[in-house]
Scaffold this motif. Sequence first.
Motif, short mmCIF file in Angstrom:
data_model
loop_
_atom_site.label_atom_id
_atom_site.label_comp_id
_atom_site.label_asym_id
_atom_site.label_seq_id
_atom_site.Cartn_x
_atom_site.Cartn_y
_atom_site.Cartn_z
N GLU A 143 26.24 87.04 43.69
CA GLU A 143 27.36 87.16 42.77
C GLU A 143 26.89 87.60 41.40
O GLU A 143 25.81 87.23 40.96
CB GLU A 143 28.11 85.84 42.65
CG GLU A 143 28.74 85.41 43.95
CD GLU A 143 29.39 84.05 43.88
OE1 GLU A 143 29.37 83.42 42.81
OE2 GLU A 143 29.92 83.62 44.90
N LEU B 14 35.85 88.10 43.03
CA LEU B 14 35.90 86.75 43.55
C LEU B 14 37.26 86.09 43.30
O LEU B 14 37.77 85.37 44.15
CB LEU B 14 34.78 85.91 42.92
CG LEU B 14 34.41 84.63 43.65
CD1 LEU B 14 33.98 84.89 45.08
CD2 LEU B 14 33.30 83.92 42.90
N SER B 15 37.89 86.38 42.17
CA SER B 15 39.16 85.74 41.84
C SER B 15 40.33 86.20 42.70
O SER B 15 41.22 85.41 43.00
CB SER B 15 39.50 85.97 40.37
OG SER B 15 39.67 87.34 40.12
N LYS C 68 31.43 89.54 43.90
CA LYS C 68 30.61 89.05 45.00
C LYS C 68 30.15 90.25 45.82
O LYS C 68 30.96 91.07 46.23
CB LYS C 68 31.41 88.09 45.88
CG LYS C 68 30.59 87.49 46.99
CD LYS C 68 31.38 86.45 47.76
CE LYS C 68 30.50 85.82 48.81
NZ LYS C 68 31.19 84.72 49.48
#
Length: 77
Positions: A2, A29-30, A73
């Motif tokens: 990440e 990632l969100s 990521k």
Amino acid sequence: MEFTLNVPSAGTYDLYVRSKDNPDRGRLLSTGVELQLAKGWAAANYPQYPFVVLGRQENETYALPDERDTVVKIQLK
């Protein structure tokens, strides 16, 4: 693997990992939105580093979803 991006906007972003790590793709990632690896002229000038595209086109700049804490990521091959 990440990476946290802490810039207010970006277009094509250097991941600073050696290409021998064989990154395959990235995701925010969100949100889970898939990001493609860059193949344009800018990325071609630095073949030892992979670049991820943070928008629809490699040559444009986009505001990040969160300018303080955007995490990408990376999935390795």
